[in-house]
Each structure stands twice: as structure tokens, then as C-alpha cells.
Design an enzyme around this catalytic site. Structure first.
Site, PDB file in Angstrom:
ATOM      1  N   ASP A 123      67.161  -5.256 -56.719  1.00 57.88           N
ATOM      2  CA  ASP A 123      68.087  -4.661 -57.737  1.00 57.88           C
ATOM      3  C   ASP A 123      68.223  -3.146 -57.383  1.00 57.88           C
ATOM      4  O   ASP A 123      67.379  -2.591 -56.992  1.00 57.88           O
ATOM      5  CB  ASP A 123      67.879  -5.051 -59.303  1.00 57.88           C
ATOM      6  CG  ASP A 123      67.889  -6.409 -59.524  1.00 57.88           C
ATOM      7  OD1 ASP A 123      68.605  -7.216 -59.408  1.00 57.88           O
ATOM      8  OD2 ASP A 123      66.996  -6.875 -60.268  1.00 57.88           O
ATOM      9  N   ASP A 144      74.346 -10.530 -59.452  1.00 61.48           N
ATOM     10  CA  ASP A 144      74.057 -10.520 -60.973  1.00 61.48           C
ATOM     11  C   ASP A 144      75.521  -9.918 -61.453  1.00 61.48           C
ATOM     12  O   ASP A 144      75.987 -10.896 -62.327  1.00 61.48           O
ATOM     13  CB  ASP A 144      73.196  -9.437 -61.455  1.00 61.48           C
ATOM     14  CG  ASP A 144      71.820  -9.684 -61.055  1.00 61.48           C
ATOM     15  OD1 ASP A 144      71.655 -10.926 -60.423  1.00 61.48           O
ATOM     16  OD2 ASP A 144      71.064  -8.715 -60.882  1.00 61.48           O
TER      17      ASP A 144
END
EC number: 3.4.23.36
Length: 169
Positions: free
Chosen positions: A113, A139
Site C-alpha cells: 500500500d 483497493d
């Protein structure tokens, strides 16, 4: 179907590319790159869990469960028969995002991330919190696809609302 595969492959490609950039430029430095001061930065993180870093399943179980869910989304999109662009686009984004994160889980056991919106950091009910998690392109694609399904439900599944079914939107 081209729309489905175009979005699926585009999300996977963009997700892989941006994660590699995050690994190259962010991982070893331990530094964030500020894009919009006080709001948005590129910050490297690795997530072994699911959304918001929740780890409630062993990694092997999570990998199997994620594989089943992504496979189910793809099979549903391919065999459902709905060829509306909103349907194909929604499921293409969801499947592409799912595969993007699944590649991380298969290769490293964790998801990379790097996108961070600093919406709020501070105390809430006596606990220090950061309101928004660090996330990635995959995401984002999953979230956008799911929101499209909710917002455009009546257009994507017209038969369910025409027959007097409950319209949630």
C-alpha cells in the site's frame, strides 16, 4: 466483454506498475513523499490482513478465501449474461483490483500500500487514530467498482427493479 477485460487488465497493470514504483522509491527510505501538504502523500506500507489492516484469518486461509472470491466475481461476470457497460465496468474494476492484491498475497504474503490521505490524525475517545488507511490502486478499483454497483443498481440490474423488487438506491 471487451470492456470487462480492458478494465481488468488495466487495473492489474497500473496496480503492479505503481506498487513497483512504491517498492523502488519508498520502501527502503522510510520517508513519505508529500504531494498535497497536510492532505495526500505517498507512504509505503505492507498489509498482511484485509481492509484497514485487519488480520482475523491466518494468511493461508485468507489467500484461499481471496482466490475463491475473485474467481467467483470473474465467473459471475462472464456467465451472468448482462452485457451493459456499467455491469462489465463494475465487475472489471472489482476483479482487476482483486487480482492485483492477490498477486501480492501469492508472491510476498502481504499487499503493498502507498496512497495516504491524511483526513484526520489525532485523538478520538481517548485513542490516537489515523482516520484513513494507506491503500493502493487495486483497493481503489475495488471500491469504485462496488460503489458503481450500489449507485447504478437500477441500471445495471433493471429486471430486479422493474418487477417491483426493492430498489436500494
Amino acid at each position: 466483454m471487451r470492456w470487462f477485460f480492458f478494465l481488468l487488465l488495466s487495473v492489474i497493470g497500473l496496480d503492479r506498475f505503481t506498487k513497483q514504483l512504491a517498492i523502488i522509491f519508498l520502501r527502503d527510505t522510510g520517508e513519505s513523499i508529500t504531494i498535497i501538504p497536510g492532505l495526500f502523500s505517498l507512504t509505503y506500507a505492507e498489509n498482511r490482513g484485509i481492509a484497514f489492516g485487519m488480520e482475523f484469518l491466518p494468511p493461508g486461509v485468507l489467500l484461499i478465501l481471496t482466490t475463491i472470491i475473485v474467481s467467483g466475481v470473474i465467473i459471475y461476470a462472464l456467465y451472468q449474461g448482462n452485457r451493459q457497460p456499467l455491469f462489465l465496468g463494475s465487475f472489471g474494476l472489482i476483479a482487476g483490483g482483486g487480482i492485483g492484491n492477490l498477486i501480492d498475497r501469492f508472491t510476498t504474503g502481504r499487499v503493498v500500500d502507498f496512497l495516504y490521505f491524511d483526513l484526520y490524525r489525532g485523538e478520538l475517545f481517548g485513542q490516537w487514530i489515523a482516520l484513513w488507511p494507506i491503500f493502493n490502486i487495486a483497493d481503489s478499483a475495488i471500491t469504485i467498482g462496488a460503489c458503481m454497483l450500489i449507485i447504478f443498481y437500477g441500471r445495471i440490474f433493471p429486471d430486479s427493479t422493474a418487477s417491483g423488487g426493492n430498489n436500494v438506491c
